[in-house]
Write an enzyme that holds these catalytic residues in place. Structure first.
Site, PDB file in Angstrom:
ATOM      1  N   TYR A  76       0.853  -1.187   0.000  1.00 12.62           N
ATOM      2  CA  TYR A  76       0.000   0.000   0.000  1.00 12.62           C
ATOM      3  C   TYR A  76       0.889   1.239   0.000  1.00 12.62           C
ATOM      4  O   TYR A  76       1.480   1.602   1.008  1.00 12.62           O
ATOM      5  CB  TYR A  76      -0.912   0.022   1.217  1.00 12.62           C
ATOM      6  CG  TYR A  76      -1.888  -1.132   1.306  1.00 12.62           C
ATOM      7  CD1 TYR A  76      -2.200  -1.922   0.191  1.00 12.62           C
ATOM      8  CD2 TYR A  76      -2.494  -1.463   2.513  1.00 12.62           C
ATOM      9  CE1 TYR A  76      -3.087  -2.981   0.290  1.00 12.62           C
ATOM     10  CE2 TYR A  76      -3.394  -2.514   2.612  1.00 12.62           C
ATOM     11  CZ  TYR A  76      -3.684  -3.269   1.502  1.00 12.62           C
ATOM     12  OH  TYR A  76      -4.564  -4.315   1.599  1.00 12.62           O
TER      13      TYR A  76
ATOM     14  N   PHE B 242     -13.529  -5.298   0.613  1.00 10.98           N
ATOM     15  CA  PHE B 242     -14.632  -4.668  -0.128  1.00 10.98           C
ATOM     16  C   PHE B 242     -15.967  -4.926   0.569  1.00 10.98           C
ATOM     17  O   PHE B 242     -16.960  -5.292  -0.081  1.00 10.98           O
ATOM     18  CB  PHE B 242     -14.683  -5.168  -1.571  1.00 10.98           C
ATOM     19  CG  PHE B 242     -13.482  -4.795  -2.400  1.00 10.98           C
ATOM     20  CD1 PHE B 242     -12.739  -3.655  -2.091  1.00 10.98           C
ATOM     21  CD2 PHE B 242     -13.089  -5.567  -3.471  1.00 10.98           C
ATOM     22  CE1 PHE B 242     -11.626  -3.307  -2.854  1.00 10.98           C
ATOM     23  CE2 PHE B 242     -11.984  -5.225  -4.230  1.00 10.98           C
ATOM     24  CZ  PHE B 242     -11.257  -4.096  -3.928  1.00 10.98           C
ATOM     25  N   PRO B 243     -16.055  -4.735   1.897  1.00 12.44           N
ATOM     26  CA  PRO B 243     -17.317  -4.998   2.602  1.00 12.44           C
ATOM     27  C   PRO B 243     -18.444  -4.059   2.196  1.00 12.44           C
ATOM     28  O   PRO B 243     -19.611  -4.377   2.395  1.00 12.44           O
ATOM     29  CB  PRO B 243     -16.940  -4.794   4.078  1.00 12.44           C
ATOM     30  CG  PRO B 243     -15.807  -3.831   4.047  1.00 12.44           C
ATOM     31  CD  PRO B 243     -15.021  -4.202   2.815  1.00 12.44           C
TER      32      PRO B 243
ATOM     33  N   GLY C 185     -16.367  -1.971  -2.473  1.00  9.84           N
ATOM     34  CA  GLY C 185     -15.095  -1.617  -3.094  1.00  9.84           C
ATOM     35  C   GLY C 185     -15.215  -0.348  -3.931  1.00  9.84           C
ATOM     36  O   GLY C 185     -15.741   0.668  -3.482  1.00  9.84           O
ATOM     37  N   PHE C 186     -14.732  -0.430  -5.179  1.00  7.24           N
ATOM     38  CA  PHE C 186     -14.711   0.755  -6.037  1.00  7.24           C
ATOM     39  C   PHE C 186     -16.097   1.081  -6.604  1.00  7.24           C
ATOM     40  O   PHE C 186     -16.303   2.137  -7.180  1.00  7.24           O
ATOM     41  CB  PHE C 186     -13.711   0.550  -7.177  1.00  7.24           C
ATOM     42  CG  PHE C 186     -12.309   0.291  -6.677  1.00  7.24           C
ATOM     43  CD1 PHE C 186     -11.593   1.302  -6.063  1.00  7.24           C
ATOM     44  CD2 PHE C 186     -11.728  -0.958  -6.793  1.00  7.24           C
ATOM     45  CE1 PHE C 186     -10.316   1.081  -5.586  1.00  7.24           C
ATOM     46  CE2 PHE C 186     -10.452  -1.200  -6.323  1.00  7.24           C
ATOM     47  CZ  PHE C 186      -9.740  -0.175  -5.721  1.00  7.24           C
TER      48      PHE C 186
ATOM     49  N   LEU D   8     -22.107  -0.444  -2.853  1.00 12.33           N
ATOM     50  CA  LEU D   8     -23.289  -1.292  -2.899  1.00 12.33           C
ATOM     51  C   LEU D   8     -24.531  -0.471  -3.208  1.00 12.33           C
ATOM     52  O   LEU D   8     -24.742   0.600  -2.637  1.00 12.33           O
ATOM     53  CB  LEU D   8     -23.483  -1.992  -1.546  1.00 12.33           C
ATOM     54  CG  LEU D   8     -22.471  -3.073  -1.168  1.00 12.33           C
ATOM     55  CD1 LEU D   8     -22.700  -3.507   0.269  1.00 12.33           C
ATOM     56  CD2 LEU D   8     -22.606  -4.280  -2.105  1.00 12.33           C
TER      57      LEU D   8
END
Length: 288
Positions: free
Chosen positions: A64, A213-214, A217-218, A221
């Site tokens: 990262y 990605f809960p 993510g990108f 939801l």
């Protein structure tokens, strides 16, 4: 921020007790998870607030930035509180274009573990996840050589516990045939539930499942059922999604990331939402 009981209580990773509500440090790096943050002081403040809130599980990786989040963690938090546990990830590095090419040969893995130790200022890493697959998801194949390299480093006393990330169920079984694992870290959320059976199996073994990605993510939801439940509760859809994950299974550990103090507070409060049976039934329709 002051420490209050965090939603979800705690879980045990091997001999390490962590809060089920944790923190993922990836967003502290610059755009595309490359380079330094625009607001370095703000990033350091978020990390200190994470610990002050009572969170004892921080997820990071030397890829990262690269190196950025580990260096920020060291600057903000060292000397580390004894109850704080850092979980790192190896198996990929960064190229000049911001890609994530694999780095799973023995030499690369050994170098990555030593880099983590050095940049975090530690003598031993609490948990190291072996990242497999690629940016599109898990890729079938043997984990024996790569995972065996981490087992060797564990035997040398450099790693306490091992996990795997971005893996198929078959790769989980193969890793467990080589050495115990304490966690699996895969993509999972309300809308992407391929790992439902895996989560339940791991829960019966006392192995943690850590969804990345809960919140999508990108691509955040979006679902009519999610919006309806959020409106009913007077909450945000993202808060409902976090609360659902904590309810989904007791072995799920959350590591939502943020570079904002306000968003950190919102995530903690959101995960504490109480979902009714009606809420859960409506939400369950999304991933089915």
């Amino acid at each position: 921020m002051t420490a209050t009981p965090l939603p979800g209580g705690t879980w045990t990773l091997g001999d390490l007790t962590v809060t089920r509500f944790g923190y993922g440090a990836m967003q502290l790096a610059g755009p595309g998870v490359m380079g330094p943050p625009a607001d370095r002081d703000g990033a350091l403040a978020v990390l200190r607030a994470v610990v002050e809130s009572g969170i004892t599980h921080i997820d990071t990786a030397d890829a990262y930035g690269p190196h950025v989040t580990n260096e920020l963690i060291r600057e903000a938090l060292r000397p580390y509180p004894p109850e704080l546990h850092l979980v790192t990830k190896v198996g990929a590095h960064r190229d000049a274009d911001g890609g994530w090419p694999p780095a799973r040969d023995p030499e690369s893995l050994r170098r990555a573990v030593h880099d983590d130790l050095g940049r975090l200022g530690l003598d031993v890493l609490d948990v190291v996840n072996l990242r497999l697959g690629n940016a599109l998801g898990p890729v079938p194949g043997s984990v024996a050589e790569a995972f065996g390299t981490l087992v060797e480093l564990q035997r040398q006393g450099l790693i306490r516990h091992l996990g795997v990330s971005n893996v198929t169920p078959e790769q989980v079984v193969e890793a467990q045939s080589i050495a115990p694992i304490v966690c699996v870290q895969n993509a999972y959320n309300l809308a992407h539930r391929d790992d439902d059976e895996l989560i339940d199996g791991l829960a019966s073994q006392g192995v943690a499942y850590v969804p990345f990605f809960p919140l999508g993510g990108f691509a955040p939801l979006q679902a009519a059922e999610l919006s309806a439940v959020a409106d009913r509760l007077g909450a945000t859809p993202m808060s409902v999604a976090l609360a659902w994950l904590l309810r989904r299974s007791p072995n799920i550990l959350l590591i939502p990331g943020t570079r904002s103090l306000a968003h950190l507070r919102e995530n903690i409060a959101g995960a504490a939402l109480v979902l009714s049976d009606e809420d859960l039934a409506d939400l369950d329709k999304i991933g089915r």
